[in-house]
Design an enzyme around this catalytic site. Sequence first.
Site, PDB file in Angstrom:
ATOM      1  N   ASP A   1       0.839  -1.189   0.000  1.00 33.40           N
ATOM      2  CA  ASP A   1       0.000   0.000   0.000  1.00 33.40           C
ATOM      3  C   ASP A   1       0.883   1.252   0.000  1.00 33.40           C
ATOM      4  OD1 ASP A   1      -2.974   0.933   0.427  1.00 33.40           O
ATOM      5  OD2 ASP A   1      -1.871   1.967   2.017  1.00 33.40           O
TER       6      ASP A   1
ATOM      7  N   TYR B   1     -11.825   8.314  -3.016  1.00 32.14           N
ATOM      8  CA  TYR B   1     -11.326   8.419  -1.646  1.00 32.14           C
ATOM      9  C   TYR B   1     -10.081   9.289  -1.510  1.00 32.14           C
ATOM     10  CZ  TYR B   1      -7.572   4.913  -2.263  1.00 32.14           C
ATOM     11  OH  TYR B   1      -6.436   4.229  -2.654  1.00 32.14           O
TER      12      TYR B   1
ATOM     13  N   TYR C   1      -1.373  10.986   1.718  1.00 35.74           N
ATOM     14  CA  TYR C   1      -2.221  11.253   0.554  1.00 35.74           C
ATOM     15  C   TYR C   1      -2.173  12.721   0.164  1.00 35.74           C
ATOM     16  CZ  TYR C   1      -4.272   6.645   1.444  1.00 35.74           C
ATOM     17  OH  TYR C   1      -4.468   5.298   1.629  1.00 35.74           O
TER      18      TYR C   1
ATOM     19  N   HIS D   1      -7.381  -6.381  -0.929  1.00 37.89           N
ATOM     20  CA  HIS D   1      -6.269  -5.438  -0.817  1.00 37.89           C
ATOM     21  C   HIS D   1      -5.229  -5.800   0.249  1.00 37.89           C
ATOM     22  CE1 HIS D   1      -4.137  -1.651  -1.095  1.00 37.89           C
ATOM     23  NE2 HIS D   1      -4.398  -1.350   0.164  1.00 37.89           N
TER      24      HIS D   1
END
Length: 341
Positions: A126, A175, A255, A320
């Site tokens: 990730d 998202y 992010y 995931h």
Amino acid sequence: MCEHLLVSLSCYIWVRTQRIVEFNEMEQIKHRIVEVNGIKMHVAEKGEGPVVLFLHGFPELWYSWRHQILSLSSLGYRAVAPDLRGYGDTEAPPSISSYNCFHIVGDLVALIDSLGVQQVFLVAHDWGAIIGWYLCMFRPDKVKAYVCLSVPFWPRNPKVKPVDAMRAIYGDDYYICRFQEPGKAEGELAKNSTEQVIKNVFISRKPGPPILEKEGMGFNPNTSMPLPTWLSQEDLTYYASKFEKTGFTGGLNYYRNFNLNWELTAPWTGAQVKVPVKFITGDLDLVYTSLGTKNYIESGAFKKDVPNLEEVVVQEGVAHFNNQEAAEDVSNHIYDFIKKF
């Protein structure tokens, strides 16, 4: 009827025994705080031998690698798993820009140096995988080989910033786009318990891009789903206990640096990653099934950008969080790859 009960009881006893054995082994994992790049970083480690460095994603911790730490340390490796900057028991600088790729890679280079080794085997998932690609690109001398989970290399597109591209493709409720405004996502997440938030993310098995509801941050609309076999209540409680103390801001700030990272890495436009790589994903993974990832891998473009990509593994029926859901399979794939070097 009695025979069925005996089988069920035997299965229950076997599962409980396995968990007791694993708990005892987990107790042998060493924890310490190291000074790296101006922050205090929490590190979990076990074993002796060549170092395997594990990097977690969002919303995870060193604990995401608990199965691989036990497996690889039993096979003659020194398994090292930090809480990344902003997570768990590692410091969380307040500035959003403190979570850009140079800061995080700087943490990792300092951590590797503190271990007294020149190179490590890198395993990442990730957001950890994204940082792993940056480490391989900036400091390939530090990585013997890279086992990457879920997120392949994303070459820099000089014509468009990544968040702008995602918004153009999927809209404002994708998202990553929803995570951009400081404080907004935190406020939405705070409407639920920390445990519920983590459970919601972990048990989501819907492939394709996560488009969030206008109100709320749920990845999985069915909040009543039971925990999967690979995630115990004890596991969930551990994650929640750490995020209740830190909140989610540290992880969300990664992010919020997508576009800044794009600006900072302009000198690496067109650069290839040349370390040996094995890539593992699930066929239900939300990354594999969105953003053109599957086509990027299958078309040969991934291999062009990463010329020493030796193998791509697509796990059937796996979502995931494959390092936890398919833990034994992932551990075996890691060992089969790194033992060649």
